[in-house]
Motif scaffolding. Sequence first.
Motif, PDB file in Angstrom:
ATOM      1  N   SER A 173      -5.336 -15.963   2.792  1.00 53.36           N
ATOM      2  CA  SER A 173      -3.952 -15.762   2.360  1.00 53.36           C
ATOM      3  C   SER A 173      -3.807 -14.506   1.504  1.00 53.36           C
ATOM      4  CB  SER A 173      -3.454 -16.981   1.582  1.00 53.36           C
ATOM      5  OG  SER A 173      -4.260 -17.209   0.428  1.00 53.36           O
ATOM      6  N   GLU A 174      -4.850 -14.188   0.727  1.00 53.05           N
ATOM      7  CA  GLU A 174      -4.782 -12.998  -0.113  1.00 53.05           C
ATOM      8  C   GLU A 174      -4.703 -11.735   0.751  1.00 53.05           C
ATOM      9  OE1 GLU A 174      -4.156 -11.069  -3.522  1.00 53.05           O
ATOM     10  OE2 GLU A 174      -4.317 -13.240  -3.285  1.00 53.05           O
ATOM     11  N   ASP A 175      -5.421 -11.729   1.882  1.00 50.72           N
ATOM     12  CA  ASP A 175      -5.330 -10.591   2.809  1.00 50.72           C
ATOM     13  C   ASP A 175      -3.913 -10.448   3.336  1.00 50.72           C
ATOM     14  OD1 ASP A 175      -8.027 -10.210   2.492  1.00 50.72           O
ATOM     15  OD2 ASP A 175      -8.593 -11.255   4.335  1.00 50.72           O
ATOM     16  N   LEU A 176      -3.305 -11.559   3.669  1.00 60.40           N
ATOM     17  CA  LEU A 176      -1.948 -11.525   4.207  1.00 60.40           C
ATOM     18  C   LEU A 176      -0.961 -11.029   3.153  1.00 60.40           C
ATOM     19  CD1 LEU A 176      -0.056 -12.080   6.546  1.00 60.40           C
ATOM     20  CD2 LEU A 176       0.007 -14.503   5.884  1.00 60.40           C
ATOM     21  N   ARG A 177      -1.145 -11.453   1.920  1.00 62.07           N
ATOM     22  CA  ARG A 177      -0.263 -10.986   0.841  1.00 62.07           C
ATOM     23  C   ARG A 177      -0.368  -9.459   0.671  1.00 62.07           C
ATOM     24  NH1 ARG A 177       1.529 -15.143  -2.531  1.00 62.07           N
ATOM     25  NH2 ARG A 177       0.446 -17.149  -2.227  1.00 62.07           N
ATOM     26  N   LYS A 178      -1.594  -8.955   0.716  1.00 64.85           N
ATOM     27  CA  LYS A 178      -1.805  -7.518   0.525  1.00 64.85           C
ATOM     28  C   LYS A 178      -1.293  -6.695   1.711  1.00 64.85           C
ATOM     29  CE  LYS A 178      -5.931  -7.983  -2.393  1.00 64.85           C
ATOM     30  NZ  LYS A 178      -7.406  -7.734  -2.470  1.00 64.85           N
ATOM     31  N   SER A 179      -1.340  -7.262   2.896  1.00 60.16           N
ATOM     32  CA  SER A 179      -1.064  -6.492   4.107  1.00 60.16           C
ATOM     33  C   SER A 179       0.394  -6.508   4.534  1.00 60.16           C
ATOM     34  CB  SER A 179      -1.920  -7.028   5.270  1.00 60.16           C
ATOM     35  OG  SER A 179      -3.282  -6.965   4.966  1.00 60.16           O
ATOM     36  N   TYR A 180       1.130  -7.515   4.144  1.00 62.55           N
ATOM     37  CA  TYR A 180       2.456  -7.734   4.713  1.00 62.55           C
ATOM     38  C   TYR A 180       3.371  -6.520   4.546  1.00 62.55           C
ATOM     39  CZ  TYR A 180       6.706 -10.144   6.110  1.00 62.55           C
ATOM     40  OH  TYR A 180       7.852 -10.494   6.767  1.00 62.55           O
ATOM     41  N   ASP A 181       3.573  -6.083   3.318  1.00 55.46           N
ATOM     42  CA  ASP A 181       4.490  -4.960   3.074  1.00 55.46           C
ATOM     43  C   ASP A 181       3.955  -3.663   3.686  1.00 55.46           C
ATOM     44  OD1 ASP A 181       6.302  -6.520   1.746  1.00 55.46           O
ATOM     45  OD2 ASP A 181       5.477  -6.085  -0.248  1.00 55.46           O
ATOM     46  N   MET A 182       2.632  -3.487   3.637  1.00 50.59           N
ATOM     47  CA  MET A 182       2.027  -2.258   4.189  1.00 50.59           C
ATOM     48  C   MET A 182       2.259  -2.161   5.696  1.00 50.59           C
ATOM     49  SD  MET A 182      -0.907  -1.239   6.024  1.00 50.59           S
ATOM     50  CE  MET A 182      -2.204  -2.422   5.639  1.00 50.59           C
ATOM     51  N   VAL A 183       2.021  -3.262   6.429  1.00 49.40           N
ATOM     52  CA  VAL A 183       2.213  -3.256   7.884  1.00 49.40           C
ATOM     53  C   VAL A 183       3.693  -3.105   8.213  1.00 49.40           C
ATOM     54  CG1 VAL A 183       1.928  -4.586  10.010  1.00 49.40           C
ATOM     55  CG2 VAL A 183       0.120  -4.584   8.284  1.00 49.40           C
ATOM     56  N   LYS A 184       4.529  -3.687   7.401  1.00 52.50           N
ATOM     57  CA  LYS A 184       5.975  -3.576   7.632  1.00 52.50           C
ATOM     58  C   LYS A 184       6.423  -2.121   7.515  1.00 52.50           C
ATOM     59  CE  LYS A 184      10.227  -6.033   6.256  1.00 52.50           C
ATOM     60  NZ  LYS A 184      10.277  -6.933   7.425  1.00 52.50           N
ATOM     61  N   ARG A 185       5.955  -1.449   6.454  1.00 50.00           N
ATOM     62  CA  ARG A 185       6.296  -0.030   6.283  1.00 50.00           C
ATOM     63  C   ARG A 185       5.726   0.818   7.423  1.00 50.00           C
ATOM     64  NH1 ARG A 185       4.888  -1.144   0.903  1.00 50.00           N
ATOM     65  NH2 ARG A 185       2.839  -0.172   1.269  1.00 50.00           N
ATOM     66  N   LEU A 186       4.482   0.535   7.807  1.00 51.48           N
ATOM     67  CA  LEU A 186       3.839   1.287   8.877  1.00 51.48           C
ATOM     68  C   LEU A 186       4.592   1.129  10.194  1.00 51.48           C
ATOM     69  CD1 LEU A 186       1.258   3.029   9.286  1.00 51.48           C
ATOM     70  CD2 LEU A 186       0.102   0.960  10.062  1.00 51.48           C
ATOM     71  N   SER A 187       5.030  -0.082  10.457  1.00 52.15           N
ATOM     72  CA  SER A 187       5.783  -0.358  11.678  1.00 52.15           C
ATOM     73  C   SER A 187       7.114   0.383  11.687  1.00 52.15           C
ATOM     74  CB  SER A 187       6.017  -1.860  11.803  1.00 52.15           C
ATOM     75  OG  SER A 187       6.766  -2.155  12.959  1.00 52.15           O
ATOM     76  N   GLN A 188       7.810   0.351  10.553  1.00 55.47           N
ATOM     77  CA  GLN A 188       9.090   1.058  10.466  1.00 55.47           C
ATOM     78  C   GLN A 188       8.895   2.562  10.611  1.00 55.47           C
ATOM     79  OE1 GLN A 188      12.214  -0.276  10.233  1.00 55.47           O
ATOM     80  NE2 GLN A 188      12.956   1.818  10.458  1.00 55.47           N
ATOM     81  N   SER A 189       7.856   3.078   9.967  1.00 56.38           N
ATOM     82  CA  SER A 189       7.595   4.518   9.994  1.00 56.38           C
ATOM     83  C   SER A 189       7.228   5.006  11.390  1.00 56.38           C
ATOM     84  CB  SER A 189       6.485   4.854   8.996  1.00 56.38           C
ATOM     85  OG  SER A 189       6.107   6.203   9.099  1.00 56.38           O
ATOM     86  N   ASN A 190       6.391   4.258  12.101  1.00 58.38           N
ATOM     87  CA  ASN A 190       5.888   4.709  13.389  1.00 58.38           C
ATOM     88  C   ASN A 190       6.787   4.350  14.559  1.00 58.38           C
ATOM     89  OD1 ASN A 190       2.906   5.887  13.309  1.00 58.38           O
ATOM     90  ND2 ASN A 190       3.074   4.349  11.692  1.00 58.38           N
ATOM     91  N   PHE A 191       7.470   3.180  14.464  1.00 56.39           N
ATOM     92  CA  PHE A 191       8.198   2.701  15.641  1.00 56.39           C
ATOM     93  C   PHE A 191       9.681   2.447  15.378  1.00 56.39           C
ATOM     94  CE2 PHE A 191       3.888   0.639  15.587  1.00 56.39           C
ATOM     95  CZ  PHE A 191       3.276   1.587  16.391  1.00 56.39           C
ATOM     96  N   SER A 192      10.122   2.751  14.136  1.00 53.81           N
ATOM     97  CA  SER A 192      11.524   2.507  13.766  1.00 53.81           C
ATOM     98  C   SER A 192      11.892   1.045  13.976  1.00 53.81           C
ATOM     99  CB  SER A 192      12.464   3.413  14.576  1.00 53.81           C
ATOM    100  OG  SER A 192      12.175   4.765  14.342  1.00 53.81           O
ATOM    101  N   ASN A 193      10.927   0.177  13.782  1.00 52.20           N
ATOM    102  CA  ASN A 193      11.153  -1.261  13.940  1.00 52.20           C
ATOM    103  C   ASN A 193      10.173  -1.973  13.015  1.00 52.20           C
ATOM    104  OD1 ASN A 193      11.121  -4.013  14.821  1.00 52.20           O
ATOM    105  ND2 ASN A 193      11.907  -3.375  16.809  1.00 52.20           N
ATOM    106  N   SER A 194      10.694  -2.715  12.048  1.00 52.78           N
ATOM    107  CA  SER A 194       9.831  -3.328  11.046  1.00 52.78           C
ATOM    108  C   SER A 194       9.502  -4.783  11.348  1.00 52.78           C
ATOM    109  CB  SER A 194      10.484  -3.231   9.661  1.00 52.78           C
ATOM    110  OG  SER A 194      11.717  -3.928   9.653  1.00 52.78           O
TER     111      SER A 194
END
Length: 904
Positions: A173-194
């Motif tokens: 769960s700690e991995d998921l907490r750390k990764s959630y916002d980062m992957v969301k930003r990465l998705s928005q930045s690269n694919f314009s879809n978060s």
Amino acid sequence: MFKKILIANRGAIATRIIRTLKAMDVLAVAVYAEADSDSLHVSQADEAYCLGDGNVAQTYLNQDKLFEIIKQSAAEAVHTGYGFLSENPAFVQRCEQEGIVFLGPTREQMAAFGLKHSARALAEKNQVPLLPGTELLENLQQALSHADHIGYPVMLKSTAGGGGIGMQLCWHSEDLRKSYDMVKRLSQSNFSNSGLFLEKFVERARHIEVQVFGDGNGGVIALGERDCSTQRRNQKVIEETPAPNIPDAVRMQMRETARRLCAAVNYRSAGTVEYVYNPDKEEFYFLEVNTRLQVEHGVTEQLFNIDLVRWMIQLGAKVLPPLATLEQGLHARGHSIQVRVYAEDPNKNFQPCAGLLSHVKFPEADGKQLRIDHWIEAGLSVSPNYDPMLAKIIVHRDTREAALTALAAVVDQTNIYGVETNLEFIQHILRTDIFRQGRIYTRFLNSFEYTAATIDVLSAGTQTSIQDYPGRTGYWDVGVPPSGPFDSLSFRIGNRLLGNDENCAGLEITLNGPTLKFNQATTIVLTGAQMQASLDSEELPFWQTITVTAGQTLKLGKLKQAGARSYCLIKGGLQCPDYLNSKSTFSLGQFGGHAGRQLLSGDVLKMHKPMTVNAAILAVAMQPDIQHHWDLHVIYGPHGAPDFFTTADIHAFFAATWEVHYNSSRTGIRLIGPKPQWARSDGGEAGMHPSNIHDNAYAIGAIDFTGDMPVILGPDGPSLGGFVCPATVITADLWKLGQLKAGDKVKFVPISISDAVKREAAQLHSLQTLHAVKTDIQLLTPQSTRLKTITNTKDGVDIVYRPCGDHYLLIEYGPQVLDINLRFRVHALMEWLNTHRIDGIAELTPGIRSLQIHYNSQQCSLDTLLSLLQQAESELVNLDDHQVPARIVYLPLSWDDDACRLAI
């Protein structure tokens, strides 16, 4: 059928599409960014249009520019290959609006499968097995709740995009907490879809995919499955078909499931259905659909002997045979496997590499057993702006075992130099048991240990270059100098101490040294001028073997005392491609060594695997005596008094103590000293200054007067020139030239050729035994530069033989006038010598009325050579009827350019 198709892509896929278009007699229209102007797809296309300079968004993704070119070229269809716009529904829609045929799926199919969560919904609707997962997540708390229900580990995924971007494995769960916002930003930045969702992660999963092709009317065929489990950070490295170690029943179920899913949406053109396969349970689960041609489509083509690009074009032109007919002709034969060759450094976490490719060599491909899709050649620069994939190597054989053996051989024979590649990394994978057994899984490479046999150049020093001995021989007559180590004695001693072959390449270091990190254990020797030297801060000695362990850093600083150059020799030698049979760097010619230049920070040098070396220390008596005051032993000639200099000039030349000029280099050592008075007022036909003569060949070590200043010709100097040379440094003393630096004092000491030959023999014996051998030298009073003169020849042309040191002989015909007949005489003698193949003669370099013979005086004595030349003259008959090859050159060639204007 279409007459003209535009390829909206670059690199290997562009050249691959062009190959099919040419086979179909369809004109290929290429587009290219400025950085790709030398790419093979540009030269191979029938038409090519520039997209300008800039990044991907400004070039290959710029739809306005692409459609402008489509109109300008009158292309009827567009093929996007893979990547870039290949899965962009908006681009497909614009093609429809512009009346251009898009060779690929429909925009609706792209949209349906383009978002992973909607693709999962389609899969579920069509009874395709799914991993436990979620719909789109609203927030982190919802993600944590679902993850607890699914069970860790889970994969957090972006619904958009692909190729491993926007994916994060979460073990807790700690991995998921750390990764959630980062992957969301990465998705928005690269694919314009978060949008994000979760999916159960199978720890030892394999990645299996099925190639499909649909006619757009519900007809779909499945063309086997591919194993793409060899991945690094979710990027595929090796792909093969058929997938090994899968039960036939599961294999057939995968294919049928893929066919059924795509038929449900009336899929059009080429696509791929991807699965996660759990080998422990022999179960597969839907992953995604790629609505385009895949990078690895070639392995399927080789297995079935088909051309998917041709099918895509025929479907777009509405001339594709019925799928049922195509399917009847499908027969899988043997095994096909592909590796992707990337410009990346495996030793630096696979960071992409950009730069000039100085050498590119692939084995000859027949297109059947071996196919290589690539876009590169020597002289091309790899841009940092685009995907670093250089090539795809595809091998097809009757069995998987035979394919793996052949692939390893092909990879071994492939040589790409100038940037780092993953070729050696691939070889390491191919040798692993898990890969050879066909049981590799997607995360295996994450913990795969790989040690590169390389050296990282952390800082380059002043002038550091790769050299080898004896350098580039045999090309003096066409103006290519030998290069090689300037102080060849120190260089050769280093290789002897290591037990290397004499021609092993090493580093020449000038004035201030580099900092080098060794990524693999090896043994080195430092020779030449003493420099500040340390290994991980521990001071190092010169002239003895030093063991270096992996990860250690060698730092070479400034010179301590006298001399100009140091050398770092490495066990087995540095590995770089030969250029004209040598690894030596000729930076003026921009070839040889590391990309034809001196080293730069960030370069990576290749070396051999570790080898055993016996510890060795060179006796002090054998170490070259490097100082600030030098006696250079020379042979008087080829040009002296009274023909060119006065007797007083020659006396002053040998009596003077010359000072090394600051403007000295590997090309030549300039000297400051007395000016000659000269025996003539000008150079006659050759020029206004008395130092001018008609061009004749120089010897390495020749002291030529360019006007009133002497220059000692170095290993990178010119082979032909128009200046007189009163003396030539003997072979045994040439090493000293490499240690001369500004301010050093030099005296020229004339000796006889026989003494020079003895001195070289002693030096060679010392190198062989590593024991000093002393020789006596008798000083000589300069007399004449004419060894022999032949007068009253049959055609009345006098012949003069002049010494150029102890390894060169200059033959001059007739008076110093431009006479084409004299050039014929020179050519006739060259042909005679080439025909008789005399042992010891290395090179023949003609001038206008002269011929220089480079000979090995240890093999062929001067007396023997003179006798042979006299024999040649007696046998040269009927010169009036002599014929030589000729060509017509129309002038001007290119006088009106910036360089000429600057010179004028």
